[in-house]
Design an enzyme around this catalytic site. Structure first.
Site, PDB file in Angstrom:
ATOM      1  N   GLU A  83       0.823  -1.217   0.000  1.00 26.21           N
ATOM      2  CA  GLU A  83       0.000   0.000   0.000  1.00 26.21           C
ATOM      3  C   GLU A  83       0.856   1.267   0.000  1.00 26.21           C
ATOM      4  O   GLU A  83       1.740   1.430   0.849  1.00 26.21           O
ATOM      5  CB  GLU A  83      -0.900  -0.004   1.255  1.00 26.21           C
ATOM      6  N   LYS A 270      -7.135  -0.719  11.820  1.00 29.29           N
ATOM      7  CA  LYS A 270      -6.563  -1.146  10.527  1.00 29.29           C
ATOM      8  C   LYS A 270      -5.351  -0.267  10.207  1.00 29.29           C
ATOM      9  O   LYS A 270      -4.314  -0.750   9.738  1.00 29.29           O
ATOM     10  CB  LYS A 270      -7.617  -1.047   9.410  1.00 29.29           C
ATOM     11  N   ASP A 286       4.664 -14.045  11.599  1.00 29.54           N
ATOM     12  CA  ASP A 286       3.331 -14.511  11.197  1.00 29.54           C
ATOM     13  C   ASP A 286       2.338 -13.360  11.386  1.00 29.54           C
ATOM     14  O   ASP A 286       1.968 -13.038  12.505  1.00 29.54           O
ATOM     15  CB  ASP A 286       2.988 -15.710  12.110  1.00 29.54           C
ATOM     16  N   HIS A 384      -2.159  11.100  -0.251  1.00 28.94           N
ATOM     17  CA  HIS A 384      -2.229   9.764  -0.821  1.00 28.94           C
ATOM     18  C   HIS A 384      -2.309   9.819  -2.347  1.00 28.94           C
ATOM     19  O   HIS A 384      -1.868   8.926  -3.033  1.00 28.94           O
ATOM     20  CB  HIS A 384      -3.496   9.117  -0.266  1.00 28.94           C
TER      21      HIS A 384
HETATM   22  P1  NAD Z   1       9.820 -22.778  16.267  1.00 27.50           P
HETATM   23  O1  NAD Z   1       9.318 -23.995  16.942  1.00 27.50           O
HETATM   24  O2  NAD Z   1      10.271 -22.903  14.860  1.00 27.50           O
HETATM   25  O3  NAD Z   1      10.999 -22.146  17.120  1.00 27.50           O
HETATM   26  C1  NAD Z   1      10.943 -22.054  18.504  1.00 27.50           C
HETATM   27  C2  NAD Z   1      12.055 -22.859  19.096  1.00 27.50           C
HETATM   28  O4  NAD Z   1      13.298 -22.185  18.882  1.00 27.50           O
HETATM   29  C3  NAD Z   1      11.958 -22.986  20.590  1.00 27.50           C
HETATM   30  O5  NAD Z   1      11.130 -24.057  20.950  1.00 27.50           O
HETATM   31  C4  NAD Z   1      13.406 -23.192  21.024  1.00 27.50           C
HETATM   32  O6  NAD Z   1      13.733 -24.535  21.106  1.00 27.50           O
HETATM   33  C5  NAD Z   1      14.229 -22.595  19.879  1.00 27.50           C
HETATM   34  N1  NAD Z   1      15.019 -21.408  20.306  1.00 27.50           N
HETATM   35  C6  NAD Z   1      16.275 -21.118  19.911  1.00 27.50           C
HETATM   36  N2  NAD Z   1      16.700 -19.973  20.486  1.00 27.50           N
HETATM   37  C7  NAD Z   1      15.721 -19.524  21.251  1.00 27.50           C
HETATM   38  C8  NAD Z   1      15.553 -18.352  22.081  1.00 27.50           C
HETATM   39  N3  NAD Z   1      16.517 -17.444  22.238  1.00 27.50           N
HETATM   40  N4  NAD Z   1      14.355 -18.146  22.703  1.00 27.50           N
HETATM   41  C9  NAD Z   1      13.352 -19.032  22.542  1.00 27.50           C
HETATM   42  N5  NAD Z   1      13.465 -20.168  21.785  1.00 27.50           N
HETATM   43  C10 NAD Z   1      14.619 -20.418  21.136  1.00 27.50           C
HETATM   44  O7  NAD Z   1       8.786 -21.570  16.251  1.00 27.50           O
HETATM   45  P2  NAD Z   1       7.718 -21.042  17.298  1.00 27.50           P
HETATM   46  O8  NAD Z   1       8.121 -19.641  17.641  1.00 27.50           O
HETATM   47  O9  NAD Z   1       7.481 -21.988  18.400  1.00 27.50           O
HETATM   48  O10 NAD Z   1       6.417 -20.988  16.385  1.00 27.50           O
HETATM   49  C11 NAD Z   1       6.261 -20.012  15.389  1.00 27.50           C
HETATM   50  C12 NAD Z   1       5.614 -20.611  14.171  1.00 27.50           C
HETATM   51  O11 NAD Z   1       4.379 -21.221  14.510  1.00 27.50           O
HETATM   52  C13 NAD Z   1       5.285 -19.585  13.127  1.00 27.50           C
HETATM   53  O12 NAD Z   1       5.775 -20.041  11.889  1.00 27.50           O
HETATM   54  C14 NAD Z   1       3.773 -19.576  13.086  1.00 27.50           C
HETATM   55  O13 NAD Z   1       3.319 -19.244  11.805  1.00 27.50           O
HETATM   56  C15 NAD Z   1       3.419 -20.952  13.498  1.00 27.50           C
HETATM   57  N6  NAD Z   1       2.089 -21.227  14.083  1.00 27.50           N
HETATM   58  C16 NAD Z   1       1.257 -20.254  14.539  1.00 27.50           C
HETATM   59  C17 NAD Z   1       0.054 -20.579  15.117  1.00 27.50           C
HETATM   60  C18 NAD Z   1      -0.822 -19.489  15.668  1.00 27.50           C
HETATM   61  O14 NAD Z   1      -0.450 -18.327  15.676  1.00 27.50           O
HETATM   62  N7  NAD Z   1      -2.004 -19.813  16.161  1.00 27.50           N
HETATM   63  C19 NAD Z   1      -0.311 -21.919  15.250  1.00 27.50           C
HETATM   64  C20 NAD Z   1       0.561 -22.911  14.788  1.00 27.50           C
HETATM   65  C21 NAD Z   1       1.779 -22.573  14.226  1.00 27.50           C
END
Ligand code: NAD
Length: 431
Positions: A83, A270, A286, A384
């Site tokens: 946008e 928004k 995300d 705009h």
């Molecule tokens: P992930 O599991 O890929 O990474 C998290 C992991 O990174 C942790 O479990 C840990 O082991 C590791 N890690 C390394 N360094 C770290 C630090 N300094 N601090 C914390 N952890 C560290 O990702 P996530 O963050 O658990 O999940 C994010 C993903 O989940 C996104 O891609 C999202 O789109 C997706 N998702 C979102 C939803 C929702 O929003 N409802 C639901 C399901 C999945």
């Protein structure tokens, strides 16, 4: 180079020159800078690992908002958005906030909530109490096993709460796992933990665990930002067209409108998300997660409300504040796989998910201020229209210098339409 974000004339430079300045601000390597410059930086192999059924990639503009001073530190803000006007508006708002010190921020610990839904529980109230009475044991077990590997980063399960809710299919016990996710957004981590602990809750309650999933209503992971816009600065920026106190009053009245009317609040929020989503996209986070959280939080008091608040201080200057659930991370998801997202994080220079959350809160506040200032004074369209006119000129088939010539003429004539753009283009070609 001086690490200041108030780079004068940045918007007037060609993209190559802008990139040179960003490269020097953020100490980007030649290769990192090249990733931003070249199209197709996300290669097919990486893309195919990220989602399913990949056939290609698409691209969006990557812009830089300037002038952001947050807690005394200068930031250049990468924004990915389709946008027009958003990046310019954020930069303008941040510029006007600088004389009073820019943005100040705070945040809570990065606590996400995981939910376990227990159904068919004979005595829900007793089960809810039993789970809470055993919580220390469960927390110790969870952090010992650490299925989502958060403890070693300083996070892990911090607390357990229970709620009994009445639903169309009967009463349910809902267990909330309060998980410190440190630098992760945490969805995968929290979901893993919820699945690990579900059998324990089944045993205690005698019920069946159905859903085990994170909640996007992250009301324990909050980022706050505040800024003051001096009335003299606002008057000066309006070049005499409006009085400073009138601009301040206009913005407060615009906020009051949103406070009292959900039709307006939806658009108010928004505008905030224009800024937030653009940074969330740039950093590979995300944006559905942050959107869901923001709008649910906006309704948390039972009525859909604005995420910002405006008031006047004793000098009559404008005070803006924002509070948002900061559902973002620096590890996990695409943040560490998308090559351009990694460069965006480097440009931002944020060192923790909390810092990123505070930056996006500041950008959301800036974006909202800019929209309310324009709306309550000259109207949105004036600023705009030039950008919109350029898009229309491109749609009509204009290229190179023709785009600005056609856009300028359409703005002058106040006729910003594809048919008019085509006529002007034909005129240019005939000449
Ligand atoms: P992930 O599991 O890929 O990474 C998290 C992991 O990174 C942790 O479990 C840990 O082991 C590791 N890690 C390394 N360094 C770290 C630090 N300094 N601090 C914390 N952890 C560290 O990702 P996530 O963050 O658990 O999940 C994010 C993903 O989940 C996104 O891609 C999202 O789109 C997706 N998702 C979102 C939803 C929702 O929003 N409802 C639901 C399901 C999945």
């Amino acid at each position: 180079m001086d690490r200041r974000s108030d780079i004068s004339g940045f918007h007037e430079l060609p993209p190559k020159k802008r990139l040179e300045l960003v490269k020097s601000f953020a100490d980007l390597t030649k290769e990192e800078a090249k990733l931003l410059e070249k199209t197709g930086a996300l290669d097919g192999i990486t893309a195919d690992m990220m989602i399913e059924n990949v056939v290609g990639t698409t691209e969006l503009p990557f812009g830089i908002a300037t002038n952001f001073l947050i807690n005394g530190k200068d930031y250049l803000i990468p924004m990915v958005i389709e946008e027009p006007s958003v990046v310019a508006a954020a930069s303008f708002a941040a510029k006007l906030a600088r004389p009073a010190g820019g943005f100040t921020t705070t945040s809570t610990d990065p606590i996400m909530i995981g939910q376990v839904q227990l159904v068919n529980v004979k005595n829900p109230d007793k089960a809810a109490r039993d789970i809470v009475s055993k919580k220390q044991e469960i927390i110790d077990y969870a952090n010992e096993v650490d299925p989502c590997v958060l403890v070693k980063f300083g996070g892990g399960l911090k607390d357990i709460e229970t709620r009994v809710i009445s639903t169309p299919t009967g009463k349910m016990v809902i267990v909330h796992l309060l998980v410190d996710c440190r630098d992760a957004m945490g969805a995968n981590a929290v979901n893993t933990l919820a699945e690990t602990l579900a059998p324990t809750f089944e045993n205690i309650s005698g019920g069946k665990a159905r859903l085990k999933i994170i909640s996007n209503l992250a009301d324990r992971r909050i980022a706050r930002a505040r800024a003051v816009w001096k009335k003299e600065v606002l008057e000066q920026a309006a070049k005499g067209a409006f009085r400073g106190d009138d601009i301040v009053n206009g913005i407060i009245e615009a906020w009051a409108f949103a406070f009292s009317d959900p039709y307006r609040a939806a658009t108010h929020n928004k505008g905030i998300m224009n800024g937030i989503d653009a940074v969330v996209m740039a950093t590979g986070n995300d944006w559905r997660a942050i959107e869901a959280g923001a709008h649910a939080y906006a309704s948390i008091k039972g009525r859909y409300s604005p995420l910002t608040k405006y008031s006047k201080d004793k000098n009559g200057d404008l005070v803006g504040e924002i509070e948002i659930p900061a559902v973002v991370g620096l590890v996990g998801g695409a943040t560490k796989t998308h090559p351009v997202a990694k460069v965006a994080v480097k440009i931002l220079g944020v060192k923790s998910a909390n810092e990123l959350g505070e930056v996006i809160a500041s950008v959301g506040l800036a974006q909202n201020f800019a929209a309310l200032r324009a709306l309550s004074t000259e109207g949105l369209q004036k600023g705009h229209m030039r950008l919109h006119a350029r898009n229309i000129a491109v749609m009509a088939g204009a290229a190179g210098k023709e785009i600005d010539t056609i856009a300028a003429q359409m703005v002058e004539e106040k006729k910003i339409r594809v048919d008019r753009a085509k006529e002007i283009l034909e005129d240019i070609k005939r000449k």
